[in-house]
Scaffold this motif. Structure first.
Motif, PDB file in Angstrom:
ATOM      1  N   GLN A 104       4.059 123.716  -2.458  1.00  0.00           N
ATOM      2  CA  GLN A 104       5.180 122.952  -1.906  1.00  0.00           C
ATOM      3  C   GLN A 104       5.621 121.887  -2.904  1.00  0.00           C
ATOM      4  N   LYS A 105       6.921 121.710  -3.015  1.00  0.00           N
ATOM      5  CA  LYS A 105       7.442 120.648  -3.867  1.00  0.00           C
ATOM      6  C   LYS A 105       7.510 119.375  -3.037  1.00  0.00           C
ATOM      7  N   LEU A 106       6.862 118.317  -3.514  1.00  0.00           N
ATOM      8  CA  LEU A 106       6.731 117.088  -2.749  1.00  0.00           C
ATOM      9  C   LEU A 106       7.230 115.898  -3.553  1.00  0.00           C
ATOM     10  N   LYS A 107       7.519 114.830  -2.835  1.00  0.00           N
ATOM     11  CA  LYS A 107       8.034 113.614  -3.481  1.00  0.00           C
ATOM     12  C   LYS A 107       7.413 112.403  -2.817  1.00  0.00           C
ATOM     13  N   LEU A 108       7.039 111.424  -3.623  1.00  0.00           N
ATOM     14  CA  LEU A 108       6.487 110.171  -3.112  1.00  0.00           C
ATOM     15  C   LEU A 108       7.117 108.992  -3.832  1.00  0.00           C
ATOM     16  N   ASN A 109       7.424 107.946  -3.081  1.00  0.00           N
ATOM     17  CA  ASN A 109       7.869 106.692  -3.690  1.00  0.00           C
ATOM     18  C   ASN A 109       6.636 105.891  -4.112  1.00  0.00           C
ATOM     19  N   ILE A 110       6.718 105.282  -5.268  1.00  0.00           N
ATOM     20  CA  ILE A 110       5.630 104.447  -5.762  1.00  0.00           C
ATOM     21  C   ILE A 110       6.156 103.019  -5.884  1.00  0.00           C
ATOM     22  N   TYR A 111       5.412 102.082  -5.332  1.00  0.00           N
ATOM     23  CA  TYR A 111       5.911 100.718  -5.150  1.00  0.00           C
ATOM     24  C   TYR A 111       5.238  99.709  -6.074  1.00  0.00           C
ATOM     25  N   GLN A 112       5.940  98.593  -6.253  1.00  0.00           N
ATOM     26  CA  GLN A 112       5.375  97.458  -6.989  1.00  0.00           C
ATOM     27  C   GLN A 112       5.486  96.207  -6.120  1.00  0.00           C
ATOM     28  N   SER A 113       4.384  95.492  -6.039  1.00  0.00           N
ATOM     29  CA  SER A 113       4.348  94.239  -5.275  1.00  0.00           C
ATOM     30  C   SER A 113       4.924  93.109  -6.115  1.00  0.00           C
ATOM     31  N   HIS A 114       5.842  92.343  -5.573  1.00  0.00           N
ATOM     32  CA  HIS A 114       6.429  91.220  -6.307  1.00  0.00           C
ATOM     33  C   HIS A 114       5.411  90.113  -6.552  1.00  0.00           C
ATOM     34  N   SER A 115       4.512  89.909  -5.606  1.00  0.00           N
ATOM     35  CA  SER A 115       3.523  88.837  -5.782  1.00  0.00           C
ATOM     36  C   SER A 115       2.486  89.211  -6.836  1.00  0.00           C
ATOM     37  N   LEU A 116       2.088  90.483  -6.873  1.00  0.00           N
ATOM     38  CA  LEU A 116       1.054  90.896  -7.823  1.00  0.00           C
ATOM     39  C   LEU A 116       1.590  91.029  -9.248  1.00  0.00           C
ATOM     40  N   ARG A 117       2.855  91.423  -9.387  1.00  0.00           N
ATOM     41  CA  ARG A 117       3.379  91.640 -10.736  1.00  0.00           C
ATOM     42  C   ARG A 117       3.506  90.335 -11.525  1.00  0.00           C
ATOM     43  N   ASP A 118       3.438  89.213 -10.827  1.00  0.00           N
ATOM     44  CA  ASP A 118       3.514  87.912 -11.499  1.00  0.00           C
ATOM     45  C   ASP A 118       2.148  87.413 -11.952  1.00  0.00           C
ATOM     46  N   THR A 119       1.094  88.222 -11.712  1.00  0.00           N
ATOM     47  CA  THR A 119      -0.249  87.841 -12.161  1.00  0.00           C
ATOM     48  C   THR A 119      -0.635  88.695 -13.360  1.00  0.00           C
ATOM     49  N   GLU A 120      -1.373  88.139 -14.271  1.00  0.00           N
ATOM     50  CA  GLU A 120      -1.775  88.851 -15.488  1.00  0.00           C
ATOM     51  C   GLU A 120      -2.625  90.066 -15.152  1.00  0.00           C
ATOM     52  N   GLU A 121      -3.529  89.906 -14.216  1.00  0.00           N
ATOM     53  CA  GLU A 121      -4.471  90.979 -13.889  1.00  0.00           C
ATOM     54  C   GLU A 121      -3.782  92.194 -13.281  1.00  0.00           C
ATOM     55  N   TYR A 122      -2.728  91.971 -12.484  1.00  0.00           N
ATOM     56  CA  TYR A 122      -2.102  93.068 -11.749  1.00  0.00           C
ATOM     57  C   TYR A 122      -0.654  93.329 -12.158  1.00  0.00           C
ATOM     58  N   LYS A 123      -0.244  92.879 -13.326  1.00  0.00           N
ATOM     59  CA  LYS A 123       1.154  93.024 -13.722  1.00  0.00           C
ATOM     60  C   LYS A 123       1.566  94.489 -13.917  1.00  0.00           C
ATOM     61  N   ASP A 124       0.588  95.367 -14.200  1.00  0.00           N
ATOM     62  CA  ASP A 124       0.882  96.788 -14.377  1.00  0.00           C
ATOM     63  C   ASP A 124       0.497  97.611 -13.149  1.00  0.00           C
ATOM     64  N   TYR A 125       0.149  96.946 -12.078  1.00  0.00           N
ATOM     65  CA  TYR A 125      -0.350  97.627 -10.879  1.00  0.00           C
ATOM     66  C   TYR A 125       0.793  98.226 -10.061  1.00  0.00           C
ATOM     67  N   LEU A 126       0.599  99.475  -9.646  1.00  0.00           N
ATOM     68  CA  LEU A 126       1.532 100.138  -8.748  1.00  0.00           C
ATOM     69  C   LEU A 126       0.785 100.578  -7.492  1.00  0.00           C
ATOM     70  N   PHE A 127       1.516 100.694  -6.406  1.00  0.00           N
ATOM     71  CA  PHE A 127       0.918 100.910  -5.094  1.00  0.00           C
ATOM     72  C   PHE A 127       1.496 102.174  -4.455  1.00  0.00           C
ATOM     73  N   LEU A 128       0.607 103.083  -4.045  1.00  0.00           N
ATOM     74  CA  LEU A 128       1.042 104.318  -3.415  1.00  0.00           C
ATOM     75  C   LEU A 128       0.414 104.444  -2.019  1.00  0.00           C
ATOM     76  N   PRO A 129       1.149 104.047  -0.977  1.00  0.00           N
ATOM     77  CA  PRO A 129       0.699 104.284   0.390  1.00  0.00           C
ATOM     78  C   PRO A 129       1.292 105.614   0.871  1.00  0.00           C
ATOM     79  N   PHE A 130       0.510 106.397   1.599  1.00  0.00           N
ATOM     80  CA  PHE A 130       1.030 107.672   2.077  1.00  0.00           C
ATOM     81  C   PHE A 130       0.356 108.073   3.388  1.00  0.00           C
ATOM     82  N   THR A 131       1.017 108.949   4.104  1.00  0.00           N
ATOM     83  CA  THR A 131       0.442 109.575   5.287  1.00  0.00           C
ATOM     84  C   THR A 131       0.512 111.086   5.092  1.00  0.00           C
ATOM     85  N   ASP A 132      -0.316 111.813   5.841  1.00  0.00           N
ATOM     86  CA  ASP A 132      -0.317 113.267   5.755  1.00  0.00           C
ATOM     87  C   ASP A 132      -0.814 113.831   7.080  1.00  0.00           C
TER      88      ASP A 132
END
Length: 200
Positions: A104-132
């Motif tokens: 199956q061809k599937l698609k997911l949105n991948i998110y970035q937190s505005h609060s985390l991207r302003d920190t050095e430790e998590y500036k490259d962090y992306l967040f993938l929440p999903f259900t199935d």
């Protein structure tokens, strides 16, 4: 004879690669279990920490590690992501991942937190929440999460074997993001963490 030798070497290499991948997932699972066994970090109630014997995971299946085409979203519009409480953290869709799984061809949105991207430790962090389709049965009804990093190429690796539960699966005192409807997969993801941890 030489051909047989080459085939033998390739089989050995594939075994080593497979073991290396399995070891990386086992390391992830071990780290997650250790966090929940640490009374200072665990989302479990203190009485439950003592009984915790580790999470229950699906068998490691490399078919659930996918290489997805990744398209960055230009001029992403920030939005308030719904959570299990009144808290509304600001996120934006950083990119869209397209891939095939179970034919199956599937698609997911991948998110970035505005609060985390302003920190050095998590500036490259992306967040993938999903259900199935496993939610509410084999897995937590509220979906699962995967941590990612901003890719340097036009693809991103999504490893469902490293899917974990939000803290809300263990205690209602936490405020957890609710996966947007756009990230509801119409298949069973038999990989990653299951619903209930092991206990005495």
């Amino acid at each position: 004879m030489r051909l047989v030798l080459l085939i033998g070497i390739l089989l050995q290499m594939n075994t080593i690669i497979g073991q290396s991948y399995k070891d990386s997932v086992l390391e992830f699972q071990s780290h997650l279990n250790a966090e929940y066994q640490d009374s200072e970090k665990s989302p479990l109630e203190k009485s439950d920490v003592k009984k915790f014997k580790g999470h229950d995971f699906f068998p490691i299946d490399e078919n659930f590690k996918v290489k997805a085409e990744f398209k960055r979203v230009d001029k992403a519009v920030p939005f308030l992501m719904k959570t299990t409480t009144d808290r509304l953290p600001t996120y934006e869709i950083y990119g869209v991942a397209t891939f095939e799984l179970n034919n199956q061809k599937l698609k997911l949105n991948i998110y970035q937190s505005h609060s985390l991207r302003d920190t050095e430790e998590y500036k490259d962090y992306l967040f993938l929440p999903f259900t199935d389709l496993t939610n509410g049965d084999e897995t937590y009804v509220g979906g699962r999460f995967i941590d990612l990093e901003i890719p340097k190429e036009d693809f991103i690796i999504i490893d469902f074997n490293k899917a974990y539960n939000p803290y809300c699966a263990y205690s209602p005192k936490y405020s957890c993001p609710i996966p947007p409807k756009e990230n509801d997969l119409p298949i069973h993801i038999y990989a990653g963490i299951k619903l209930k941890p092991h206990s005495k």
